[in-house]
Design a protein around this motif. Structure first.
Motif, PDB file in Angstrom:
ATOM      1  N   CYS A  69       0.840  -1.200   0.000  1.00 15.34           N
ATOM      2  CA  CYS A  69       0.000   0.000   0.000  1.00 15.34           C
ATOM      3  C   CYS A  69       0.877   1.252   0.000  1.00 15.34           C
ATOM      4  CB  CYS A  69      -0.900   0.040   1.233  1.00 15.34           C
ATOM      5  SG  CYS A  69      -2.005  -1.372   1.405  1.00 15.34           S
ATOM      6  N   SER A 117       2.052   4.584   1.508  1.00 17.80           N
ATOM      7  CA  SER A 117       2.071   4.909   2.939  1.00 17.80           C
ATOM      8  C   SER A 117       2.816   6.213   3.186  1.00 17.80           C
ATOM      9  CB  SER A 117       2.727   3.764   3.725  1.00 17.80           C
ATOM     10  OG  SER A 117       2.582   3.961   5.102  1.00 17.80           O
ATOM     11  N   GLU A 142      -4.339  -6.243   8.056  1.00 19.52           N
ATOM     12  CA  GLU A 142      -4.518  -4.851   7.646  1.00 19.52           C
ATOM     13  C   GLU A 142      -4.930  -4.753   6.182  1.00 19.52           C
ATOM     14  OE1 GLU A 142      -1.383  -2.361  10.402  1.00 19.52           O
ATOM     15  OE2 GLU A 142      -0.572  -3.406   8.649  1.00 19.52           O
ATOM     16  N   CYS A 181     -11.176   2.434   2.705  1.00 18.16           N
ATOM     17  CA  CYS A 181     -10.250   1.297   2.748  1.00 18.16           C
ATOM     18  C   CYS A 181     -10.417   0.460   1.489  1.00 18.16           C
ATOM     19  CB  CYS A 181     -10.530   0.413   3.957  1.00 18.16           C
ATOM     20  SG  CYS A 181     -10.093   1.135   5.546  1.00 18.16           S
ATOM     21  N   CYS A 237      -5.307  -1.480   2.863  1.00 18.08           N
ATOM     22  CA  CYS A 237      -4.882  -0.131   2.487  1.00 18.08           C
ATOM     23  C   CYS A 237      -5.940   0.882   2.944  1.00 18.08           C
ATOM     24  CB  CYS A 237      -4.707  -0.020   0.977  1.00 18.08           C
ATOM     25  SG  CYS A 237      -3.427  -1.082   0.277  1.00 18.08           S
ATOM     26  N   ARG A 240       4.584   0.326   1.398  1.00 19.35           N
ATOM     27  CA  ARG A 240       4.778  -0.465   2.607  1.00 19.35           C
ATOM     28  C   ARG A 240       3.934  -1.731   2.535  1.00 19.35           C
ATOM     29  NH1 ARG A 240       2.744   0.158   8.373  1.00 19.35           N
ATOM     30  NH2 ARG A 240       1.427   1.855   7.658  1.00 19.35           N
ATOM     31  N   GLN A 241       4.503  -2.839   3.033  1.00 22.46           N
ATOM     32  CA  GLN A 241       3.739  -4.078   3.117  1.00 22.46           C
ATOM     33  C   GLN A 241       2.876  -4.057   4.374  1.00 22.46           C
ATOM     34  OE1 GLN A 241       5.476  -7.896   0.918  1.00 22.46           O
ATOM     35  NE2 GLN A 241       6.467  -7.433   2.841  1.00 22.46           N
ATOM     36  N   CYS A 242       1.586  -4.260   4.186  1.00 26.69           N
ATOM     37  CA  CYS A 242       0.688  -4.291   5.329  1.00 26.69           C
ATOM     38  C   CYS A 242       0.727  -5.671   5.988  1.00 26.69           C
ATOM     39  CB  CYS A 242      -0.746  -3.985   4.886  1.00 26.69           C
ATOM     40  SG  CYS A 242      -0.967  -2.300   4.271  1.00 26.69           S
ATOM     41  N   THR A 300      -1.968   4.859   4.341  1.00 26.81           N
ATOM     42  CA  THR A 300      -1.274   3.975   5.266  1.00 26.81           C
ATOM     43  C   THR A 300      -1.922   2.602   5.231  1.00 26.81           C
ATOM     44  OG1 THR A 300      -0.423   3.827   7.530  1.00 26.81           O
ATOM     45  CG2 THR A 300      -2.714   4.516   7.270  1.00 26.81           C
ATOM     46  N   CYS A 301      -1.519   1.726   6.150  1.00 24.72           N
ATOM     47  CA  CYS A 301      -2.191   0.445   6.403  1.00 24.72           C
ATOM     48  C   CYS A 301      -3.068   0.612   7.641  1.00 24.72           C
ATOM     49  CB  CYS A 301      -1.164  -0.662   6.663  1.00 24.72           C
ATOM     50  SG  CYS A 301       0.026  -0.943   5.320  1.00 24.72           S
ATOM     51  N   ARG A 302      -4.225  -0.023   7.624  1.00 17.12           N
ATOM     52  CA  ARG A 302      -5.128   0.109   8.766  1.00 17.12           C
ATOM     53  C   ARG A 302      -5.781  -1.239   9.085  1.00 17.12           C
ATOM     54  NH1 ARG A 302      -7.203   5.675  10.224  1.00 17.12           N
ATOM     55  NH2 ARG A 302      -5.005   5.545  10.725  1.00 17.12           N
TER      56      ARG A 302
END
Length: 241
Positions: A118, A120, A147, A201, A149, A141-143, A166-168
């Motif tokens: 995702c 980030s 998580e 998301c 995106c 970044r790898q979630c 970010t990741c969520r």
């Protein structure tokens, strides 16, 4: 005099529009320097028209394989196999063009996990701050498996926005997307107040690289076409039948 100023302003706006359109047609390539795995290749770059994506696999003097990736002049791409500085040997040197991030799969540089990548730009742990324009976020970044995106748009000041990515947690995302599908309606932003004005998301690779409203409308469209998986938050491919 006023007419001349009007013409100049029109030309400036036209040039800005053409530049913006041109930006989205330029190749995007994964970029990293002397990394040992795909997961460490966390940035991407927009190349010039006379450039292509590349990956070099180098063998260091100590026998370790490292990768370099990014943009390279097309003319330089025609030459490969030359010894590099610091005594590195070039085990593989390849270029590609066409699809964005086409150098993801060159010279053995490939994703080893099924984790989602995702965009980030959240200003945390050394990552870039949220930019004014979503296309200016060039950090990946790898979630974690739990998580998805996430993208949001918020008011930075009275005249500008910031695009947060970010990741969520999937639990938070599930609740957010349920709320979006229950209340969604396309309407203008209208008067902008301080705070978050959009949040969404999604589960596809780099699906949060666009503006939040753009991503939300895309998901709404996929849902109407019965092509959105509410469990994984991913696009369902067209059926061959």
């Amino acid at each position: 005099m006023n007419k001349s100023k009007g013409v100049v302003l029109l030309l400036v706006c036209l040039a800005a529009y053409i530049q913006a359109q041109d930006y989205w047609t330029l190749p995007r390539c994964r970029r990293c320097h002397r990394v040992t795995s795909f997961e460490q290749c966390e940035n991407y770059v927009v190349c010039d028209r006379n450039e292509a994506c590349f990956v070099d696999e180098l063998i260091t003097e100590s026998g370790i394989a490292v990768f370099e990736a990014g943009c390279r002049a097309i003319e330089v791409c025609k030459a490969s196999g030359k010894k590099r500085k610091r005594g590195d040997l070039v085990a593989c040197s390849k270029c590609c063009d066409g699809d964005d991030y086409c150098n993801d799969r060159l010279c053995g540089l490939k994703k080893e996990s099924n984790l989602t990548l995702c965009n980030s730009c959240d200003g945390r742990d050394g990552r870039p701050q949220p930019p004014q324009y979503p296309e200016d976020c060039a950090y990946l970044r790898q979630c974690a498996p739990t998580e998805a995106c996430f993208a949001s748009t918020y008011m930075y000041d009275a005249t500008s926005l910031r695009h947060y990515s970010t990741c969520r947690s999937k639990k938070i995302c599930d609740n957010l997307m349920k709320y979006i599908f229950e209340t969604y309606q396309t309407k203008a932003l209208g008067k902008r107040n301080a705070g978050t004005i959009c949040a969404v998301c999604c589960g596809d690779e780099q699906c949060n690289k666009y503006a939040c409203e753009t991503t939300k409308k895309r998901i709404r469209y996929l849902n109407l076409q019965e092509r959105f998986n509410h469990t994984t938050l991913t696009e369902i491919p067209w059926s061959a039948t």
